[in-house]
Design an enzyme around this catalytic site. Structure first.
Site, PDB file in Angstrom:
ATOM      1  N   ILE A  10      41.322  66.945  54.927  1.00  0.00           N
ATOM      2  CA  ILE A  10      40.228  67.302  55.850  1.00  0.00           C
ATOM      3  C   ILE A  10      39.061  66.321  55.758  1.00  0.00           C
ATOM      4  N   THR A  11      38.954  65.608  54.631  1.00  0.00           N
ATOM      5  CA  THR A  11      37.851  64.635  54.486  1.00  0.00           C
ATOM      6  C   THR A  11      38.183  63.294  55.146  1.00  0.00           C
ATOM      7  N   GLN A  13      39.698  60.657  58.340  1.00  0.00           N
ATOM      8  CA  GLN A  13      39.345  60.461  59.757  1.00  0.00           C
ATOM      9  C   GLN A  13      39.888  61.602  60.623  1.00  0.00           C
ATOM     10  N   ASP A  14      41.211  61.802  60.581  1.00  0.00           N
ATOM     11  CA  ASP A  14      41.832  62.779  61.478  1.00  0.00           C
ATOM     12  C   ASP A  14      41.445  64.202  61.105  1.00  0.00           C
ATOM     13  N   ASP A  57      45.200  68.964  45.386  1.00  0.00           N
ATOM     14  CA  ASP A  57      45.861  67.665  45.457  1.00  0.00           C
ATOM     15  C   ASP A  57      47.332  67.904  45.783  1.00  0.00           C
ATOM     16  N   THR A 135      54.387  59.223  61.388  1.00  0.00           N
ATOM     17  CA  THR A 135      53.777  57.947  61.774  1.00  0.00           C
ATOM     18  C   THR A 135      54.740  56.980  62.454  1.00  0.00           C
ATOM     19  N   GLU A 137      54.929  54.094  61.673  1.00  0.00           N
ATOM     20  CA  GLU A 137      55.435  53.208  60.608  1.00  0.00           C
ATOM     21  C   GLU A 137      56.907  53.516  60.292  1.00  0.00           C
ATOM     22  N   TYR A 159      54.960  53.067  52.021  1.00  0.00           N
ATOM     23  CA  TYR A 159      54.311  54.112  52.827  1.00  0.00           C
ATOM     24  C   TYR A 159      55.285  54.637  53.887  1.00  0.00           C
ATOM     25  N   LYS A 163      56.866  58.387  54.089  1.00  0.00           N
ATOM     26  CA  LYS A 163      56.644  59.219  55.281  1.00  0.00           C
ATOM     27  C   LYS A 163      57.963  59.611  55.951  1.00  0.00           C
TER      28      LYS A 163
HETATM   29  P1  NAP Z   1      42.683  58.897  55.940  1.00  0.00           P
HETATM   30  O1  NAP Z   1      41.407  58.720  56.681  1.00  0.00           O
HETATM   31  O2  NAP Z   1      43.112  57.905  54.932  1.00  0.00           O
HETATM   32  O3  NAP Z   1      42.618  60.348  55.239  1.00  0.00           O
HETATM   33  C1  NAP Z   1      43.561  60.724  54.272  1.00  0.00           C
HETATM   34  C2  NAP Z   1      43.143  62.058  53.695  1.00  0.00           C
HETATM   35  O4  NAP Z   1      44.093  62.444  52.686  1.00  0.00           O
HETATM   36  C3  NAP Z   1      41.769  62.052  53.002  1.00  0.00           C
HETATM   37  O5  NAP Z   1      41.143  63.289  53.216  1.00  0.00           O
HETATM   38  C4  NAP Z   1      42.147  61.911  51.516  1.00  0.00           C
HETATM   39  O6  NAP Z   1      41.181  62.422  50.633  1.00  0.00           O
HETATM   40  C5  NAP Z   1      43.395  62.788  51.490  1.00  0.00           C
HETATM   41  N1  NAP Z   1      44.269  62.538  50.350  1.00  0.00           N
HETATM   42  C6  NAP Z   1      44.737  61.351  49.893  1.00  0.00           C
HETATM   43  N2  NAP Z   1      45.512  61.527  48.830  1.00  0.00           N
HETATM   44  C7  NAP Z   1      45.544  62.868  48.581  1.00  0.00           C
HETATM   45  C8  NAP Z   1      46.160  63.670  47.611  1.00  0.00           C
HETATM   46  N3  NAP Z   1      46.909  63.153  46.637  1.00  0.00           N
HETATM   47  N4  NAP Z   1      45.992  65.007  47.678  1.00  0.00           N
HETATM   48  C9  NAP Z   1      45.206  65.549  48.625  1.00  0.00           C
HETATM   49  N5  NAP Z   1      44.566  64.842  49.566  1.00  0.00           N
HETATM   50  C10 NAP Z   1      44.746  63.506  49.549  1.00  0.00           C
HETATM   51  O7  NAP Z   1      43.901  59.050  56.969  1.00  0.00           O
HETATM   52  P2  NAP Z   1      43.867  59.419  58.533  1.00  0.00           P
HETATM   53  O8  NAP Z   1      43.783  58.159  59.308  1.00  0.00           O
HETATM   54  O9  NAP Z   1      42.923  60.516  58.775  1.00  0.00           O
HETATM   55  O10 NAP Z   1      45.359  59.936  58.728  1.00  0.00           O
HETATM   56  C11 NAP Z   1      45.695  61.303  58.555  1.00  0.00           C
HETATM   57  C12 NAP Z   1      47.185  61.427  58.318  1.00  0.00           C
HETATM   58  O11 NAP Z   1      47.897  60.893  59.429  1.00  0.00           O
HETATM   59  C13 NAP Z   1      47.705  60.681  57.106  1.00  0.00           C
HETATM   60  O12 NAP Z   1      48.764  61.427  56.569  1.00  0.00           O
HETATM   61  C14 NAP Z   1      48.228  59.374  57.671  1.00  0.00           C
HETATM   62  O13 NAP Z   1      49.214  58.844  56.833  1.00  0.00           O
HETATM   63  C15 NAP Z   1      48.771  59.856  59.000  1.00  0.00           C
HETATM   64  N6  NAP Z   1      48.770  58.888  60.092  1.00  0.00           N
HETATM   65  C16 NAP Z   1      47.638  58.204  60.413  1.00  0.00           C
HETATM   66  C17 NAP Z   1      47.648  57.336  61.502  1.00  0.00           C
HETATM   67  C18 NAP Z   1      46.412  56.582  61.923  1.00  0.00           C
HETATM   68  O14 NAP Z   1      46.544  55.620  62.672  1.00  0.00           O
HETATM   69  N7  NAP Z   1      45.219  57.011  61.509  1.00  0.00           N
HETATM   70  C19 NAP Z   1      48.818  57.187  62.245  1.00  0.00           C
HETATM   71  C20 NAP Z   1      49.942  57.922  61.900  1.00  0.00           C
HETATM   72  C21 NAP Z   1      49.906  58.783  60.829  1.00  0.00           C
HETATM   73  P3  NAP Z   1      39.934  61.520  50.170  1.00  0.00           P
HETATM   74  O15 NAP Z   1      38.937  61.583  51.302  1.00  0.00           O
HETATM   75  O16 NAP Z   1      39.485  62.204  48.942  1.00  0.00           O
HETATM   76  O17 NAP Z   1      40.449  60.137  49.947  1.00  0.00           O
HETATM   77  O1  F7E Z   2      46.895  47.151  60.036  1.00  0.00           O
HETATM   78  C1  F7E Z   2      47.114  43.559  60.393  1.00  0.00           C
HETATM   79  C2  F7E Z   2      48.087  44.245  59.465  1.00  0.00           C
HETATM   80  O2  F7E Z   2      45.962  48.410  58.108  1.00  0.00           O
HETATM   81  C3  F7E Z   2      47.219  46.884  61.387  1.00  0.00           C
HETATM   82  C4  F7E Z   2      47.648  53.471  59.127  1.00  0.00           C
HETATM   83  O3  F7E Z   2      46.811  54.431  59.717  1.00  0.00           O
HETATM   84  O4  F7E Z   2      48.645  52.935  61.230  1.00  0.00           O
HETATM   85  C5  F7E Z   2      47.960  52.388  60.136  1.00  0.00           C
HETATM   86  O5  F7E Z   2      48.728  51.385  59.492  1.00  0.00           O
HETATM   87  C6  F7E Z   2      47.774  45.486  61.513  1.00  0.00           C
HETATM   88  C7  F7E Z   2      48.826  45.133  60.459  1.00  0.00           C
HETATM   89  O6  F7E Z   2      47.066  49.634  60.039  1.00  0.00           O
HETATM   90  C8  F7E Z   2      44.199  42.671  58.431  1.00  0.00           C
HETATM   91  O7  F7E Z   2      48.915  43.302  58.800  1.00  0.00           O
HETATM   92  C9  F7E Z   2      45.464  41.714  59.908  1.00  0.00           C
HETATM   93  O8  F7E Z   2      49.859  44.403  61.063  1.00  0.00           O
HETATM   94  O9  F7E Z   2      44.874  48.612  60.384  1.00  0.00           O
HETATM   95  P1  F7E Z   2      46.097  48.460  59.590  1.00  0.00           P
HETATM   96  P2  F7E Z   2      48.644  49.844  59.899  1.00  0.00           P
HETATM   97  O10 F7E Z   2      49.224  49.065  58.798  1.00  0.00           O
HETATM   98  O11 F7E Z   2      49.236  49.627  61.254  1.00  0.00           O
HETATM   99  C10 F7E Z   2      49.902  53.568  60.910  1.00  0.00           C
HETATM  100  C11 F7E Z   2      50.466  54.130  62.184  1.00  0.00           C
HETATM  101  C12 F7E Z   2      49.778  54.547  59.807  1.00  0.00           C
HETATM  102  O12 F7E Z   2      50.498  55.539  59.756  1.00  0.00           O
HETATM  103  C13 F7E Z   2      48.930  54.160  58.662  1.00  0.00           C
HETATM  104  O13 F7E Z   2      48.564  55.300  57.896  1.00  0.00           O
HETATM  105  O14 F7E Z   2      46.681  44.582  61.281  1.00  0.00           O
HETATM  106  N1  F7E Z   2      45.933  42.987  59.730  1.00  0.00           N
HETATM  107  N2  F7E Z   2      44.408  41.502  59.121  1.00  0.00           N
HETATM  108  C14 F7E Z   2      45.157  43.607  58.835  1.00  0.00           C
HETATM  109  N3  F7E Z   2      45.181  44.858  58.346  1.00  0.00           N
HETATM  110  C15 F7E Z   2      44.232  45.196  57.441  1.00  0.00           C
HETATM  111  N4  F7E Z   2      44.209  46.463  56.951  1.00  0.00           N
HETATM  112  N5  F7E Z   2      43.284  44.299  57.000  1.00  0.00           N
HETATM  113  C16 F7E Z   2      43.228  43.020  57.462  1.00  0.00           C
HETATM  114  O15 F7E Z   2      42.380  42.226  57.062  1.00  0.00           O
END
Ligand code: NAP
Ligand code: F7E
Length: 343
Positions: A10-11, A13-14, A57, A135, A137, A159, A163
């Site tokens: 909950i803390t 982004q989503d 956790d 995801t 991914e 990752y 997932k």
């Molecule tokens: P985020 O900002 O990294 O938030 C992750 C959350 O999980 C935070 O509240 C974090 O707590 C908590 N967390 C991490 N490890 C934990 C543990 N061991 N036990 C309990 N809580 C834990 O991620 P998000 O972008 O909001 O994404 C939400 C979910 O969607 C994630 O599962 C991510 O993998 C998935 N997802 C994200 C994207 C995207 O583009 N954003 C796309 C596809 C899927 P703290 O605040 O304490 O670190």
């Molecule tokens: O990278 C490239 C990097 O870390 C996007 C997570 O929310 O979306 C996210 O994963 C792209 C990659 O996101 C930098 O190599 C270049 O190709 O922003 P990212 P991600 O890896 O796509 C998926 C759907 C999830 O599920 C994940 O939780 O950008 N890139 N330069 C970089 N990436 C980062 N982080 N930093 C750089 O400097």
């Protein structure tokens, strides 16, 4: 009768956007937060008093069992529906290469722990629903473009592999125990609440610092990656819609268009008057402002992943047709909102 939701992560982004939506819809919203040495609730500060929070956790089964037991007991005779949104994860792809075992424990086995806690709590199956944050991914080294719910998976990071377990165990529990358990296969979604080390936010924060003279350049990794970037607020609404259907199922949420990292840089810098052009190749590539000749964007191998996901492009036709979901924010609006917030 109460509508109750429990949000792990909950803390994050989503989690913060989803909690806002659930509160608006009249849910009692519970959340699991992690103990940290510093305050980690900044994204939910504005709604803090409306939430019921418990420390926990995903690596701790007994803790999850206790939280679900507490919720079951509290609402025993007064429950309309109980929705569990499993958003907690070690969500950084690059970091997962450095912490593969921990990532699999939280993102993979953690999902199983929560499903087991849900299965063993006293709330009957017909009143309980489970959402798994899956995801794009999973598609990794994509075998077809665009990717849909039927595209075969080929994860490219610890990752993605963790997932994948979360996705399959959710599906297995749905089929084995007749649970309302769904996965949302979400493509990248961003916002001004995105953590600072994901590429979009790194770019908009870097731009802000360059404008304020706090930083003279921005160093990135792979500039050619293509991502289907949407707005996190739209995706949080999609999560809720997935659990409002008559039958549990899995859905892709995506904008159905993709852009390169370079394009994200060019668009965000253009909003602040820069005209970014590129010269050189590979790690010698440099982004410079054509108006002044100032070199602003550099590349470092430090940010490369051992195995990269080159392109992700979703096809969310199923969600659009069955859920009536569609993204409300365009790519340009997303970039503009993030630039505005960070500059
Ligand atoms: P985020 O900002 O990294 O938030 C992750 C959350 O999980 C935070 O509240 C974090 O707590 C908590 N967390 C991490 N490890 C934990 C543990 N061991 N036990 C309990 N809580 C834990 O991620 P998000 O972008 O909001 O994404 C939400 C979910 O969607 C994630 O599962 C991510 O993998 C998935 N997802 C994200 C994207 C995207 O583009 N954003 C796309 C596809 C899927 P703290 O605040 O304490 O670190
Ligand atoms: O990278 C490239 C990097 O870390 C996007 C997570 O929310 O979306 C996210 O994963 C792209 C990659 O996101 C930098 O190599 C270049 O190709 O922003 P990212 P991600 O890896 O796509 C998926 C759907 C999830 O599920 C994940 O939780 O950008 N890139 N330069 C970089 N990436 C980062 N982080 N930093 C750089 O400097």
């Amino acid at each position: 009768m109460s509508k109750v939701a429990l949000v792990t992560g909950i803390t994050g982004q989503d989690g913060s956007y989803l909690a806002e939506i659930l509160l608006d819809k009249g849910y009692d919203v519970w959340g699991i937060i992690r103990r940290a040495s510093n305050i980690n609730t900044s994204r939910i500060e504005h709604i803090f008093d409306k939430l019921t929070l418990r420390y926990g956790d995903l690596t701790d089964s007994s803790n999850l069992l206790l939280i679900l037991a507490e919720i079951s007991t509290k609402y025993v005779s007064n429950l309309d529906v109980f929705e569990i949104y499993n958003l907690a994860a070690m969500s950084h792809v690059k970091v997962s290469f450095e912490m593969p075992e921990y990532t699999s424990n939280v993102d993979g086995t953690g999902t199983l722990r929560l499903l087991e806690a849900m299965r063993s709590c006293s709330i009957p199956n017909e009143k309980i629903k489970f959402y798994q944050a899956s995801t794009s991914e999973l598609y990794g080294k994509v075998v077809e473009v665009p990717q849909t719910e039927t595209t075969p998976f080929y994860p490219r990071s610890p990752y993605g592999v963790a997932k994948l377990y979360g996705y399959w165990i959710t599906k297995n529990y749905r089929e084995a125990y007749d649970l309302f358990a769904c996965s949302g296969i979400l493509f990248n979604h961003e916002s001004p609440r995105r953590a600072h080390n994901f590429v979009t936010r790194k770019i908009t924060i870097g731009l802000g610092k360059i404008l304020r003279g706090e930083q003279d350049k921005l160093v990135l990794g792979n500039l050619t990656s293509l991502r289907d970037w949407g707005h996190a607020k739209d995706y949080a609404m999609g999560m809720w819609l997935i659990l409002q259907q008559d039958k549990p199922d899995d859905y892709v949420l995506s904008t159905n268009e993709y852009h390169s990292v370079k394009e994200f840089v060019e668009k965000s810098f253009a909003l602040k008057g820069f005209d970014i052009k590129w010269k050189g190749e590979g790690t010698n590539e440099v982004g410079y402002d054509e108006k002044t000749g100032r070199e602003l964007i550099f590349v470092s191998e430090k940010y490369f992943r051992p195995t990269e996901v080159d392109e992700l492009l979703g096809d969310s036709t199923k969600a659009r047709t069955e859920l009536g979901w569609k993204p409300e924010h365009s790519f340009d609006e997303l970039v503009a909102e993030m630039v505005e917030a960070d500059c």
